[in-house]
Design a protein around this motif. Structure first.
Motif, PDB file in Angstrom:
ATOM      1  N   ALA A 226      -3.875   0.059  -9.537  1.00 26.13           N
ATOM      2  CA  ALA A 226      -4.871  -0.299 -10.550  1.00 26.13           C
ATOM      3  C   ALA A 226      -4.438   0.170 -11.933  1.00 26.13           C
ATOM      4  O   ALA A 226      -4.680  -0.501 -12.940  1.00 26.13           O
ATOM      5  N   ILE A 227      -3.802   1.345 -11.987  1.00 23.14           N
ATOM      6  CA  ILE A 227      -3.331   1.896 -13.266  1.00 23.14           C
ATOM      7  C   ILE A 227      -2.078   1.177 -13.740  1.00 23.14           C
ATOM      8  O   ILE A 227      -1.922   0.873 -14.918  1.00 23.14           O
ATOM      9  N   GLU A 228      -1.164   0.921 -12.809  1.00 21.88           N
ATOM     10  CA  GLU A 228       0.139   0.357 -13.153  1.00 21.88           C
ATOM     11  C   GLU A 228       0.495  -0.750 -12.154  1.00 21.88           C
ATOM     12  O   GLU A 228       1.255  -0.520 -11.198  1.00 21.88           O
ATOM     13  N   PRO A 229      -0.051  -1.968 -12.354  1.00 23.04           N
ATOM     14  CA  PRO A 229       0.157  -3.067 -11.388  1.00 23.04           C
ATOM     15  C   PRO A 229       1.625  -3.412 -11.159  1.00 23.04           C
ATOM     16  O   PRO A 229       1.987  -3.898 -10.083  1.00 23.04           O
ATOM     17  N   SER A 230       2.479  -3.188 -12.141  1.00 25.20           N
ATOM     18  CA  SER A 230       3.887  -3.558 -11.999  1.00 25.20           C
ATOM     19  C   SER A 230       4.749  -2.411 -11.486  1.00 25.20           C
ATOM     20  O   SER A 230       5.980  -2.473 -11.571  1.00 25.20           O
ATOM     21  N   HIS A 231       4.127  -1.367 -10.961  1.00 29.16           N
ATOM     22  CA  HIS A 231       4.880  -0.213 -10.474  1.00 29.16           C
ATOM     23  C   HIS A 231       5.904  -0.661  -9.426  1.00 29.16           C
ATOM     24  O   HIS A 231       5.607  -1.466  -8.537  1.00 29.16           O
ATOM     25  N   GLN A 232       7.103  -0.107  -9.528  1.00 29.22           N
ATOM     26  CA  GLN A 232       8.235  -0.574  -8.723  1.00 29.22           C
ATOM     27  C   GLN A 232       7.993  -0.469  -7.219  1.00 29.22           C
ATOM     28  O   GLN A 232       8.374  -1.350  -6.455  1.00 29.22           O
ATOM     29  N   ARG A 233       7.342   0.636  -6.777  1.00 27.27           N
ATOM     30  CA  ARG A 233       7.201   0.861  -5.343  1.00 27.27           C
ATOM     31  C   ARG A 233       5.785   0.720  -4.824  1.00 27.27           C
ATOM     32  O   ARG A 233       5.572   0.511  -3.633  1.00 27.27           O
ATOM     33  N   ALA A 234       4.801   0.853  -5.706  1.00 32.01           N
ATOM     34  CA  ALA A 234       3.420   0.989  -5.258  1.00 32.01           C
ATOM     35  C   ALA A 234       2.948  -0.193  -4.412  1.00 32.01           C
ATOM     36  O   ALA A 234       2.341  -0.013  -3.355  1.00 32.01           O
ATOM     37  N   GLY A 235       3.221  -1.405  -4.888  1.00 30.88           N
ATOM     38  CA  GLY A 235       2.752  -2.578  -4.150  1.00 30.88           C
ATOM     39  C   GLY A 235       3.339  -2.649  -2.751  1.00 30.88           C
ATOM     40  O   GLY A 235       2.622  -2.897  -1.763  1.00 30.88           O
ATOM     41  N   GLY A 236       4.635  -2.433  -2.635  1.00 29.15           N
ATOM     42  CA  GLY A 236       5.283  -2.458  -1.327  1.00 29.15           C
ATOM     43  C   GLY A 236       4.776  -1.347  -0.416  1.00 29.15           C
ATOM     44  O   GLY A 236       4.551  -1.568   0.784  1.00 29.15           O
ATOM     45  N   ASN A 237       4.596  -0.157  -0.983  1.00 31.53           N
ATOM     46  CA  ASN A 237       4.066   0.949  -0.188  1.00 31.53           C
ATOM     47  C   ASN A 237       2.667   0.645   0.331  1.00 31.53           C
ATOM     48  O   ASN A 237       2.340   0.924   1.489  1.00 31.53           O
ATOM     49  N   LEU A 238       1.838   0.066  -0.549  1.00 35.39           N
ATOM     50  CA  LEU A 238       0.469  -0.237  -0.165  1.00 35.39           C
ATOM     51  C   LEU A 238       0.436  -1.210   1.005  1.00 35.39           C
ATOM     52  O   LEU A 238      -0.298  -1.002   1.983  1.00 35.39           O
ATOM     53  N   ARG A 239       1.213  -2.264   0.930  1.00 40.08           N
ATOM     54  CA  ARG A 239       1.242  -3.247   2.033  1.00 40.08           C
ATOM     55  C   ARG A 239       1.754  -2.603   3.324  1.00 40.08           C
ATOM     56  O   ARG A 239       1.233  -2.871   4.413  1.00 40.08           O
ATOM     57  N   TYR A 240       2.753  -1.739   3.188  1.00 36.64           N
ATOM     58  CA  TYR A 240       3.303  -1.073   4.372  1.00 36.64           C
ATOM     59  C   TYR A 240       2.260  -0.148   5.013  1.00 36.64           C
ATOM     60  O   TYR A 240       2.078  -0.146   6.239  1.00 36.64           O
ATOM     61  N   TYR A 241       1.571   0.656   4.180  1.00 31.44           N
ATOM     62  CA  TYR A 241       0.559   1.573   4.703  1.00 31.44           C
ATOM     63  C   TYR A 241      -0.568   0.804   5.391  1.00 31.44           C
ATOM     64  O   TYR A 241      -1.054   1.208   6.458  1.00 31.44           O
ATOM     65  N   GLU A 242      -0.989  -0.303   4.780  1.00 29.54           N
ATOM     66  CA  GLU A 242      -2.096  -1.084   5.357  1.00 29.54           C
ATOM     67  C   GLU A 242      -1.690  -1.689   6.699  1.00 29.54           C
ATOM     68  O   GLU A 242      -2.482  -1.689   7.658  1.00 29.54           O
ATOM     69  N   ARG A 243      -0.464  -2.200   6.801  1.00 31.09           N
ATOM     70  CA  ARG A 243       0.003  -2.754   8.079  1.00 31.09           C
ATOM     71  C   ARG A 243       0.085  -1.664   9.147  1.00 31.09           C
ATOM     72  O   ARG A 243      -0.303  -1.866  10.298  1.00 31.09           O
ATOM     73  N   LEU A 244       0.584  -0.509   8.736  1.00 31.92           N
ATOM     74  CA  LEU A 244       0.731   0.596   9.677  1.00 31.92           C
ATOM     75  C   LEU A 244      -0.629   1.071  10.177  1.00 31.92           C
ATOM     76  O   LEU A 244      -0.816   1.331  11.381  1.00 31.92           O
ATOM     77  N   LEU A 245      -1.602   1.172   9.283  1.00 31.09           N
ATOM     78  CA  LEU A 245      -2.941   1.602   9.677  1.00 31.09           C
ATOM     79  C   LEU A 245      -3.585   0.570  10.589  1.00 31.09           C
ATOM     80  O   LEU A 245      -4.221   0.927  11.597  1.00 31.09           O
TER      81      LEU A 245
END
Length: 505
Positions: A226-245
């Motif tokens: 939300a703070i930095e939508p273009s963050h290099q890793r955040a988007g990929g990490n978020l999708r990975y965490y959600e799939r894992l959960l």
């Protein structure tokens, strides 16, 4: 026989060593003065440097007014090394943009004595050791609230971030979470900082993931996106965490539970287990908990005057002896060293202090270890008459010859200094006990008192090791502890401490 005679003495304040840290205080003061002279010469070019000087001038006025009192607080010791290792270097680069020969010359002269990256990292880890042993949360450290004292030695948002980053770089995600959370808390409260909220959330979210808390890791990563939508890793990490959960919930046939709204604090996550089986018992004793001396046993302890079995040097002035523990027998001798003798021994030891070592059981090579954090030096009789006097006094008190003993060792445990549970017999000889010395096996805690000596046998009369004497030097919370150790070997004591008839005599 390896026999330990320990003099627990004066409390000072230092992290590297007393002399080194005090010298750094005055070094910093001198650098500030040099900086002011440079500002006077090129003030119109150096407005930014002048703000540095104002800040450091105020700081050094406080520190030089009572250097030992200032350094007694572990946060001040950490911040001193951080300033000299990191911030002064940044200042040097700024000055070099507008060369000033006198200032740079002064800086270059002192730089050889500055702490380095390893020292700064060690100071940060020392705070974490204290945090664990004495169960202190990051908020307490950040606000200068330590047991028994409160000061204005504060940690900023950036300080807390650097603490967390030190832990993170060491794959210590437990402490990374605690310090990144504190950094975020202070930033959210409106404190100014150089580090951005996005950077803090980046480290914090991944550390929380490493601690196994997927729901909270997802929530923190969403805040980062939300703070930095273009963050290099955040988007990929978020999708990975959600799939894992999602996968975990399906496998366990559970429904999604939102993360707790309670802030992360001490106790939110369990500290990972380490190599030390008696960790909890050891740390509890350091906190003054878990003592196992009953009142009935304590009532049988006594004090007495000890003349060394008629030793001529002790007849007119016998030694005061107190029982500290019954079995194994541990005694304390009072007024073993005078204040003047203590100061002289410290004076002799300070220029020789070096990081204490242990012997690697596989290679036999002396090396430093994280479980032993102190500085030590060795003194010989010819170094000064006071060393000869102390050695003779040890012989008089114990009734044992020191002809086959090791040299007098002087060790300093600065802020966070410790030596985890260990034995003093077998092949290990370069060791020490100081500060609060605790015995996890039978629940004793021996507190340091200036000028006294604590004495116990670590071998039975048979020559077999007494495994009950596994002991530890607790981390120093405030100030530092100086100790002097004397190991008297079994060889040479044949007619002074006769062999027992059984292994445990």
């Amino acid at each position: 026989m390896n026999f330990l005679f320990s003099t627990l003495s004066v409390s000072l304040s230092l992290c590297l060593s007393a002399g080194q840290m005090t010298d750094l205080i005055y070094t910093e003061k001198e650098l500030v003065q040099s900086l002011r002279e440079y500002i006077k010469a090129e003030e119109f070019k150096l407005a930014a440097v002048k703000s540095w000087a104002n800040k450091l001038d105020a700081l050094t006025r406080v520190s030089t007014s009572d250097p030992e009192g200032y350094l007694a607080h572990p946060v001040n010791a950490y911040k001193l090394m951080k300033r000299l290792n990191t911030e002064w270097s940044e200042l040097e680069s700024l000055v070099l943009q507008n060369p000033a020969e006198e200032f740079i010359s002064n800086m270059s002269i002192h730089r050889q004595f500055f702490p380095d990256e390893e020292d700064q990292t060690g100071a940060a880890k020392a705070l974490m050791r204290l945090q664990d042993t004495y169960q202190l949360d990051s908020e307490a450290f950040s606000r200068g609230k330590l047991p028994g004292m409160h000061s204005n030695a504060l940690l900023t948002v950036d300080d807390c971030f650097d603490m967390g980053k030190t832990a993170y770089n060491d794959a210590d995600y437990y402490h990374a979470v605690l310090w990144m959370q504190q950094s975020l808390k202070q930033l959210d409260a409106g404190e100014e900082a150089e580090v951005s909220k996005a950077d803090i959330l980046d480290y914090l979210s991944y550390s929380v993931y490493q601690m196994g808390d997927l729901p909270r890791a997802i929530e923190l990563t969403r805040r980062l996106v939300a703070i930095e939508p273009s963050h290099q890793r955040a988007g990929g990490n978020l999708r990975y965490y959600e799939r894992l959960l999602f996968k975990q919930l399906n496998e366990q046939n559970q429904t999604y539970q939102p993360p707790s709204e309670e802030p992360i604090q001490l106790g939110t996550y369990s500290r990972p287990q380490d190599h030390l089986p008696e960790r909890e018992a050891y740390e509890a004793l350091c906190r003054g908990e878990g003592l196992q001396m009953t009142e009935a046993r304590r009532s049988r302890l006594s004090c007495r005057y000890q003349d060394g079995k008629g030793n001529p040097r002790l007849l007119l002035k016998p030694m005061k002896e107190e029982d500290e523990w019954d079995s194994p027998h541990i005694v304390r001798y009072l007024d073993v060293l005078s204040h003047e003798e203590i100061e002289k021994i410290k004076e002799l030891a300070k220029p020789r202090l070096a990081r204490a070592t242990v012997r690697d059981p596989k290679t036999g090579i002396l090396t430093t270890a994280n479980y032993r954090v102190s500085k030590s030096a060795w003194l010989e009789g010819e170094d000064d008459p006071v060393v000869d006097r102390v050695n003779l006094r040890i012989q008089d008190i114990t009734g044992l010859t020191v002809d086959t003993a090791e040299l007098l060792q002087v060790a300093n445990y600065g802020v966070g200094g410790q030596y985890e549970p260990h034995y003093d017999f077998s092949r290990m000889s370069d060791v020490e006990a100081g500060g609060a010395t605790v015995f996890p096996d039978f629940g004793a805690a021996i507190r340091p008192r200036k000028g006294t000596a604590v004495f116990w046998y670590n071998l039975f009369k048979s020559g077999e090791g007494d495994y009950r004497t596994r002991h530890a030097a607790c981390p120093v919370l405030v100030g530092s502890k100086w100790v002097s150790n004397k190991w008297i070997h079994e060889r040479g004591q044949e007619f002074r401490r006769r062999c027992g008839l059984t292994e445990v005599d």
